[in-house]
Design a protein around this motif. Sequence first.
Motif, PDB file in Angstrom:
ATOM      1  N   ALA A 146     -52.336  35.682 -49.979  1.00 22.32           N
ATOM      2  CA  ALA A 146     -51.613  36.729 -51.206  1.00 22.32           C
ATOM      3  C   ALA A 146     -50.141  36.537 -50.655  1.00 22.32           C
ATOM      4  O   ALA A 146     -49.658  37.403 -48.322  1.00 22.32           O
ATOM      5  CB  ALA A 146     -52.097  37.494 -51.915  1.00 22.32           C
ATOM      6  N   LYS A 147     -48.754  36.337 -51.013  1.00 24.21           N
ATOM      7  CA  LYS A 147     -47.476  36.402 -50.143  1.00 24.21           C
ATOM      8  C   LYS A 147     -47.160  37.758 -50.016  1.00 24.21           C
ATOM      9  O   LYS A 147     -47.345  38.244 -51.297  1.00 24.21           O
ATOM     10  CB  LYS A 147     -46.529  36.105 -50.099  1.00 24.21           C
ATOM     11  N   LYS A 148     -46.728  38.617 -48.594  1.00 24.95           N
ATOM     12  CA  LYS A 148     -46.453  39.880 -48.656  1.00 24.95           C
ATOM     13  C   LYS A 148     -45.251  40.250 -49.110  1.00 24.95           C
ATOM     14  O   LYS A 148     -44.163  39.966 -47.974  1.00 24.95           O
ATOM     15  CB  LYS A 148     -47.549  40.892 -47.931  1.00 24.95           C
ATOM     16  N   ALA A 149     -44.351  40.719 -49.836  1.00 24.92           N
ATOM     17  CA  ALA A 149     -42.901  40.962 -50.354  1.00 24.92           C
ATOM     18  C   ALA A 149     -42.947  41.685 -49.793  1.00 24.92           C
ATOM     19  O   ALA A 149     -43.305  43.173 -50.066  1.00 24.92           O
ATOM     20  CB  ALA A 149     -42.681  40.396 -52.035  1.00 24.92           C
ATOM     21  N   GLU A 150     -41.793  41.823 -49.198  1.00 24.24           N
ATOM     22  CA  GLU A 150     -40.824  43.209 -48.966  1.00 24.24           C
ATOM     23  C   GLU A 150     -39.540  43.083 -49.448  1.00 24.24           C
ATOM     24  O   GLU A 150     -39.482  41.945 -49.445  1.00 24.24           O
ATOM     25  CB  GLU A 150     -40.442  43.560 -47.311  1.00 24.24           C
ATOM     26  N   LYS A 151     -39.170  44.405 -50.033  1.00 26.02           N
ATOM     27  CA  LYS A 151     -38.133  44.284 -50.875  1.00 26.02           C
ATOM     28  C   LYS A 151     -37.206  43.992 -49.963  1.00 26.02           C
ATOM     29  O   LYS A 151     -36.999  44.580 -48.886  1.00 26.02           O
ATOM     30  CB  LYS A 151     -38.315  45.408 -52.207  1.00 26.02           C
ATOM     31  N   PHE A 152     -35.879  43.836 -49.731  1.00 25.51           N
ATOM     32  CA  PHE A 152     -34.786  43.551 -49.013  1.00 25.51           C
ATOM     33  C   PHE A 152     -34.169  44.774 -49.724  1.00 25.51           C
ATOM     34  O   PHE A 152     -33.481  44.744 -50.479  1.00 25.51           O
ATOM     35  CB  PHE A 152     -33.988  42.263 -48.865  1.00 25.51           C
ATOM     36  N   PRO A 153     -33.283  45.631 -48.401  1.00 28.18           N
ATOM     37  CA  PRO A 153     -32.797  46.724 -48.949  1.00 28.18           C
ATOM     38  C   PRO A 153     -31.559  46.610 -48.880  1.00 28.18           C
ATOM     39  O   PRO A 153     -30.743  47.524 -49.209  1.00 28.18           O
ATOM     40  CB  PRO A 153     -33.046  47.380 -47.637  1.00 28.18           C
ATOM     41  N   PHE A 154     -30.707  45.683 -48.731  1.00 30.16           N
ATOM     42  CA  PHE A 154     -29.465  45.079 -49.289  1.00 30.16           C
ATOM     43  C   PHE A 154     -28.900  44.323 -49.469  1.00 30.16           C
ATOM     44  O   PHE A 154     -29.175  43.208 -49.995  1.00 30.16           O
ATOM     45  CB  PHE A 154     -28.435  45.079 -47.611  1.00 30.16           C
ATOM     46  N   GLU A 155     -27.441  43.912 -50.850  1.00 22.28           N
ATOM     47  CA  GLU A 155     -27.312  43.468 -51.208  1.00 22.28           C
ATOM     48  C   GLU A 155     -25.837  42.700 -51.162  1.00 22.28           C
ATOM     49  O   GLU A 155     -25.212  43.336 -50.541  1.00 22.28           O
ATOM     50  CB  GLU A 155     -26.118  43.587 -53.053  1.00 22.28           C
ATOM     51  N   LEU A 156     -26.135  41.191 -50.160  1.00 20.83           N
ATOM     52  CA  LEU A 156     -25.357  41.113 -49.357  1.00 20.83           C
ATOM     53  C   LEU A 156     -24.756  39.174 -50.164  1.00 20.83           C
ATOM     54  O   LEU A 156     -25.557  38.547 -50.730  1.00 20.83           O
ATOM     55  CB  LEU A 156     -25.635  40.597 -47.727  1.00 20.83           C
ATOM     56  N   GLN A 157     -23.677  39.338 -49.736  1.00 15.07           N
ATOM     57  CA  GLN A 157     -23.222  37.325 -49.602  1.00 15.07           C
ATOM     58  C   GLN A 157     -23.572  36.501 -48.662  1.00 15.07           C
ATOM     59  O   GLN A 157     -24.548  36.760 -47.467  1.00 15.07           O
ATOM     60  CB  GLN A 157     -21.939  37.083 -49.657  1.00 15.07           C
ATOM     61  N   GLN A 158     -23.573  35.344 -49.668  1.00 16.02           N
ATOM     62  CA  GLN A 158     -24.567  34.355 -48.119  1.00 16.02           C
ATOM     63  C   GLN A 158     -23.620  34.469 -46.248  1.00 16.02           C
ATOM     64  O   GLN A 158     -24.320  34.012 -45.887  1.00 16.02           O
ATOM     65  CB  GLN A 158     -23.788  32.645 -48.333  1.00 16.02           C
ATOM     66  N   ASN A 159     -22.510  34.221 -46.586  1.00 19.19           N
ATOM     67  CA  ASN A 159     -21.633  35.117 -45.170  1.00 19.19           C
ATOM     68  C   ASN A 159     -21.461  36.134 -44.365  1.00 19.19           C
ATOM     69  O   ASN A 159     -20.449  36.623 -43.690  1.00 19.19           O
ATOM     70  CB  ASN A 159     -20.220  34.399 -44.983  1.00 19.19           C
ATOM     71  N   GLU A 160     -22.665  37.275 -44.988  1.00 17.32           N
ATOM     72  CA  GLU A 160     -22.722  38.567 -44.729  1.00 17.32           C
ATOM     73  C   GLU A 160     -24.395  39.116 -44.216  1.00 17.32           C
ATOM     74  O   GLU A 160     -25.133  38.452 -44.198  1.00 17.32           O
ATOM     75  CB  GLU A 160     -22.428  39.851 -45.731  1.00 17.32           C
ATOM     76  N   ALA A 161     -24.695  39.679 -43.096  1.00 17.48           N
ATOM     77  CA  ALA A 161     -25.416  40.306 -42.617  1.00 17.48           C
ATOM     78  C   ALA A 161     -25.089  41.942 -42.435  1.00 17.48           C
ATOM     79  O   ALA A 161     -24.172  42.220 -42.318  1.00 17.48           O
ATOM     80  CB  ALA A 161     -25.588  39.592 -40.748  1.00 17.48           C
ATOM     81  N   VAL A 162     -26.263  42.635 -42.126  1.00 18.51           N
ATOM     82  CA  VAL A 162     -25.799  43.865 -41.814  1.00 18.51           C
ATOM     83  C   VAL A 162     -26.790  44.368 -40.683  1.00 18.51           C
ATOM     84  O   VAL A 162     -28.254  44.148 -40.248  1.00 18.51           O
ATOM     85  CB  VAL A 162     -26.986  45.110 -42.796  1.00 18.51           C
ATOM     86  N   TYR A 171     -30.571  41.760 -40.836  1.00 21.90           N
ATOM     87  CA  TYR A 171     -30.899  41.255 -42.052  1.00 21.90           C
ATOM     88  C   TYR A 171     -29.438  40.371 -42.828  1.00 21.90           C
ATOM     89  O   TYR A 171     -28.068  41.121 -42.989  1.00 21.90           O
ATOM     90  CB  TYR A 171     -30.675  42.517 -43.126  1.00 21.90           C
ATOM     91  N   PHE A 172     -30.006  39.545 -43.129  1.00 23.44           N
ATOM     92  CA  PHE A 172     -28.968  38.198 -43.141  1.00 23.44           C
ATOM     93  C   PHE A 172     -29.406  37.359 -44.219  1.00 23.44           C
ATOM     94  O   PHE A 172     -31.252  36.905 -43.742  1.00 23.44           O
ATOM     95  CB  PHE A 172     -29.201  37.493 -41.641  1.00 23.44           C
ATOM     96  N   ARG A 173     -29.471  37.673 -45.193  1.00 20.20           N
ATOM     97  CA  ARG A 173     -30.020  35.926 -46.222  1.00 20.20           C
ATOM     98  C   ARG A 173     -31.457  36.115 -46.510  1.00 20.20           C
ATOM     99  O   ARG A 173     -32.263  35.183 -46.650  1.00 20.20           O
ATOM    100  CB  ARG A 173     -30.097  34.729 -45.844  1.00 20.20           C
ATOM    101  N   GLY A 174     -31.259  37.303 -47.355  1.00 21.06           N
ATOM    102  CA  GLY A 174     -32.711  37.987 -47.557  1.00 21.06           C
ATOM    103  C   GLY A 174     -33.928  37.573 -46.250  1.00 21.06           C
ATOM    104  O   GLY A 174     -34.726  37.929 -47.002  1.00 21.06           O
ATOM    105  N   LYS A 175     -33.151  38.135 -45.486  1.00 24.32           N
ATOM    106  CA  LYS A 175     -34.407  37.925 -44.086  1.00 24.32           C
ATOM    107  C   LYS A 175     -34.150  39.538 -43.329  1.00 24.32           C
ATOM    108  O   LYS A 175     -32.567  38.993 -43.343  1.00 24.32           O
ATOM    109  CB  LYS A 175     -35.250  36.612 -43.199  1.00 24.32           C
ATOM    110  N   LYS A 176     -35.598  39.625 -42.584  1.00 25.90           N
ATOM    111  CA  LYS A 176     -35.162  40.710 -40.924  1.00 25.90           C
ATOM    112  C   LYS A 176     -35.995  40.151 -39.816  1.00 25.90           C
ATOM    113  O   LYS A 176     -36.360  39.595 -40.318  1.00 25.90           O
ATOM    114  CB  LYS A 176     -35.696  41.874 -41.712  1.00 25.90           C
ATOM    115  N   THR A 177     -34.928  40.177 -38.976  1.00 24.77           N
ATOM    116  CA  THR A 177     -35.316  39.980 -37.713  1.00 24.77           C
ATOM    117  C   THR A 177     -35.117  41.155 -36.254  1.00 24.77           C
ATOM    118  O   THR A 177     -34.252  40.904 -36.997  1.00 24.77           O
ATOM    119  CB  THR A 177     -35.031  38.238 -36.886  1.00 24.77           C
TER     120      THR A 177
END
Length: 159
Positions: free
Chosen positions: A117-133, A68-74
């Motif tokens: 329609a764009k399906k928005a998935e709620k991002f589960p973490f509050e992270l800084q720009q240089n942080e990831a989970v 999880y990084f910058r509002g995205k998940k892969t």
Amino acid sequence: MKLMKLFSLLFLSLGFIQCGSTKFDQTPPFKILSAKMTHITGGVPGVSSLDVYLQYTAATKPTVKHLYFRGKKTTAIIEQKLDNPYIVARFKEEDNAERYDLELQKDVKKEYGNTTAKKAEKFPFELQQNEAVLSYEVNGKLRYYKISNIKENTPVRMR
């Protein structure tokens, strides 16, 4: 009796609050040695990615799931580069416009005027720009590890 009900209600409510928050592992079965990201622009117009490389050391190969990084998940994968193991995540970036999933209707009358329609998935973490989970699995249980201070490499342009 009322005290017992009050105590059990309090205990139950604390349990639900605890379940709602994600706990990060403090001692994962691996150690992150370095964390870097690189913007890569490919030879095909409109194709680019943001790649995150986590060099790690571990007694056994970890079972990584997602980054999880910058509002995205892969999906995260393990790669070997120059005899060093890396956890790698590649986030595809869209140029021009955002892509949307189509929601088609069986009934032609309902299809008229239909828009994407764009399906928005709620991002589960509050992270800084240089942080990831990083999510990974241990004994069938999904765990999360927060990585900070991800360094930004010089962007790469492929021809």
